[in-house]
Design a protein around this motif. Structure first.
Motif, PDB file in Angstrom:
ATOM      1  N   ASN A  40      -3.328  10.805 -12.547  1.00 54.14           N
ATOM      2  CA  ASN A  40      -3.593   9.641 -11.711  1.00 54.14           C
ATOM      3  C   ASN A  40      -2.272   9.124 -11.161  1.00 54.14           C
ATOM      4  O   ASN A  40      -1.207   9.381 -11.722  1.00 54.14           O
ATOM      5  CB  ASN A  40      -4.291   8.555 -12.538  1.00 54.14           C
ATOM      6  N   TYR A  41      -2.340   8.362 -10.073  1.00 51.32           N
ATOM      7  CA  TYR A  41      -1.128   7.905  -9.398  1.00 51.32           C
ATOM      8  C   TYR A  41      -1.325   6.494  -8.852  1.00 51.32           C
ATOM      9  O   TYR A  41      -2.385   6.180  -8.299  1.00 51.32           O
ATOM     10  CB  TYR A  41      -0.778   8.854  -8.247  1.00 51.32           C
ATOM     11  N   ALA A  42      -0.309   5.664  -9.023  1.00 55.98           N
ATOM     12  CA  ALA A  42      -0.268   4.352  -8.377  1.00 55.98           C
ATOM     13  C   ALA A  42       0.974   4.309  -7.502  1.00 55.98           C
ATOM     14  O   ALA A  42       2.063   4.674  -7.956  1.00 55.98           O
ATOM     15  CB  ALA A  42      -0.225   3.239  -9.410  1.00 55.98           C
ATOM     16  N   THR A  43       0.836   3.862  -6.266  1.00 54.62           N
ATOM     17  CA  THR A  43       1.991   3.843  -5.373  1.00 54.62           C
ATOM     18  C   THR A  43       3.053   2.856  -5.839  1.00 54.62           C
ATOM     19  O   THR A  43       4.225   3.022  -5.524  1.00 54.62           O
ATOM     20  CB  THR A  43       1.581   3.501  -3.926  1.00 54.62           C
ATOM     21  N   SER A  44       2.657   1.864  -6.628  1.00 59.71           N
ATOM     22  CA  SER A  44       3.621   0.909  -7.156  1.00 59.71           C
ATOM     23  C   SER A  44       3.746   1.054  -8.675  1.00 59.71           C
ATOM     24  O   SER A  44       4.665   1.684  -9.159  1.00 59.71           O
ATOM     25  CB  SER A  44       3.221  -0.518  -6.765  1.00 59.71           C
ATOM     26  N   ASN A  45       2.828   0.476  -9.461  1.00 63.31           N
ATOM     27  CA  ASN A  45       2.974   0.387 -10.912  1.00 63.31           C
ATOM     28  C   ASN A  45       1.723   0.837 -11.664  1.00 63.31           C
ATOM     29  O   ASN A  45       0.606   0.521 -11.270  1.00 63.31           O
ATOM     30  CB  ASN A  45       3.268  -1.058 -11.312  1.00 63.31           C
ATOM     31  N   GLY A  46       1.935   1.528 -12.788  1.00 60.23           N
ATOM     32  CA  GLY A  46       0.833   1.877 -13.684  1.00 60.23           C
ATOM     33  C   GLY A  46      -0.039   3.003 -13.181  1.00 60.23           C
ATOM     34  O   GLY A  46      -1.165   2.779 -12.759  1.00 60.23           O
ATOM     35  N   GLY A  47       0.453   4.224 -13.258  1.00 59.98           N
ATOM     36  CA  GLY A  47      -0.320   5.371 -12.781  1.00 59.98           C
ATOM     37  C   GLY A  47      -1.663   5.527 -13.464  1.00 59.98           C
ATOM     38  O   GLY A  47      -2.651   5.878 -12.838  1.00 59.98           O
ATOM     39  N   GLY A  48      -1.728   5.263 -14.774  1.00 57.32           N
ATOM     40  CA  GLY A  48      -2.984   5.378 -15.519  1.00 57.32           C
ATOM     41  C   GLY A  48      -3.726   4.062 -15.597  1.00 57.32           C
ATOM     42  O   GLY A  48      -4.886   3.948 -15.221  1.00 57.32           O
ATOM     43  N   ILE A  49      -3.028   3.010 -16.095  1.00 56.29           N
ATOM     44  CA  ILE A  49      -3.635   1.696 -16.324  1.00 56.29           C
ATOM     45  C   ILE A  49      -2.626   0.616 -15.955  1.00 56.29           C
ATOM     46  O   ILE A  49      -1.436   0.749 -16.229  1.00 56.29           O
ATOM     47  CB  ILE A  49      -4.020   1.516 -17.811  1.00 56.29           C
ATOM     48  N   CYS A  50      -3.112  -0.476 -15.391  1.00 56.59           N
ATOM     49  CA  CYS A  50      -2.299  -1.668 -15.185  1.00 56.59           C
ATOM     50  C   CYS A  50      -2.990  -2.840 -15.875  1.00 56.59           C
ATOM     51  O   CYS A  50      -4.170  -3.095 -15.636  1.00 56.59           O
ATOM     52  CB  CYS A  50      -2.126  -1.973 -13.697  1.00 56.59           C
ATOM     53  N   CYS A  51      -2.261  -3.524 -16.775  1.00 55.29           N
ATOM     54  CA  CYS A  51      -2.765  -4.720 -17.468  1.00 55.29           C
ATOM     55  C   CYS A  51      -1.948  -5.915 -17.007  1.00 55.29           C
ATOM     56  O   CYS A  51      -0.742  -5.958 -17.220  1.00 55.29           O
ATOM     57  CB  CYS A  51      -2.616  -4.572 -18.980  1.00 55.29           C
ATOM     58  N   ARG A  52      -2.624  -6.896 -16.383  1.00 55.32           N
ATOM     59  CA  ARG A  52      -1.939  -8.086 -15.862  1.00 55.32           C
ATOM     60  C   ARG A  52      -2.657  -9.356 -16.288  1.00 55.32           C
ATOM     61  O   ARG A  52      -3.856  -9.359 -16.528  1.00 55.32           O
ATOM     62  CB  ARG A  52      -1.925  -8.084 -14.333  1.00 55.32           C
ATOM     63  N   ASN A  53      -1.887 -10.446 -16.315  1.00 56.11           N
ATOM     64  CA  ASN A  53      -2.454 -11.786 -16.459  1.00 56.11           C
ATOM     65  C   ASN A  53      -3.464 -11.892 -17.595  1.00 56.11           C
ATOM     66  O   ASN A  53      -4.635 -12.137 -17.380  1.00 56.11           O
ATOM     67  CB  ASN A  53      -3.074 -12.233 -15.128  1.00 56.11           C
TER      68      ASN A  53
END
Length: 186
Positions: A40-53
């Protein structure tokens, strides 16, 4: 949502146009278990998973292979969140700037236990880039991770740590490389 359970999924070859190539947790705390995250790929952050807030996910018994990001965290980006990561494997993840596997900012606490990290890389922090965070990393194995900045001065083959309180307990390190701190840059 806080009651979501993601169990037994394969999330493969997905792309996030900004963050979270596979899964994006914004203010939610799902249980993610027995899943495969691959390429998987994210152009900015967290290719697999992003956890925020306050995205305080429980991530267990998952396999992450070949995930990448255009900036931070090839596998898991953590920002103002406190996920728990256990019994996972992370192989061949790449962050283009900071954290080949995990980039954690303002995470208190971050718990990682009984995970294996092999062949991951980034220009700074081949596995972890931890800033302004508090973490406990227990009983993990780190093999053949590295930093790869062509400009030289490559710090932290496994850990690049700036600020926060960190406990790294009963972990094994083998074959990790960097110009400065093959295992840790503190």
């Amino acid at each position: 949502t806080n009651t979501s359970i993601i169990d037994g999924f394969t999330i493969q070859s997905c792309e996030g146009s900004s963050e979270g190539g596979g899964v994006y947790c914004n203010g939610s705390s799902p249980i993610i278990r027995n899943c495969i995250f691959s390429y998987n790929y994210a152009t900015s952050n967290g290719g697999g998973i992003c956890c925020r807030n306050n995205g305080d996910a429980e991530i267990s018994n998952c396999e992450f292979t070949g995930n990448a990001s255009g900036y931070n965290a090839g596998a898991i980006q953590i920002y103002n969140a406190s996920p728990t990561i256990s019994n996972c494997q992370f192989n061949l993840s790449q962050g283009d700037h900071y954290g080949g596997v995990v980039y954690a900012y303002n995470s208190d606490p971050l718990f990682v236990t009984q995970c294996e990290f092999t062949g991951n890389h980034a220009p700074v922090g081949g596995v972890f880039f931890l800033t302004g965070s508090n973490s406990t990393i227990t009983s993990c194995i780190f093999k053949d991770n590295y930093v790869n900045d062509s400009a030289g001065d490559d710090p932290g083959g496994v850990f690049y740590i700036t600020g926060g309180v960190h406990s790294i307990i009963n972990c094994g390190f083998s074959g990790n490389t960097a110009d400065e701190g093959g295992a840790m840059y503190l």
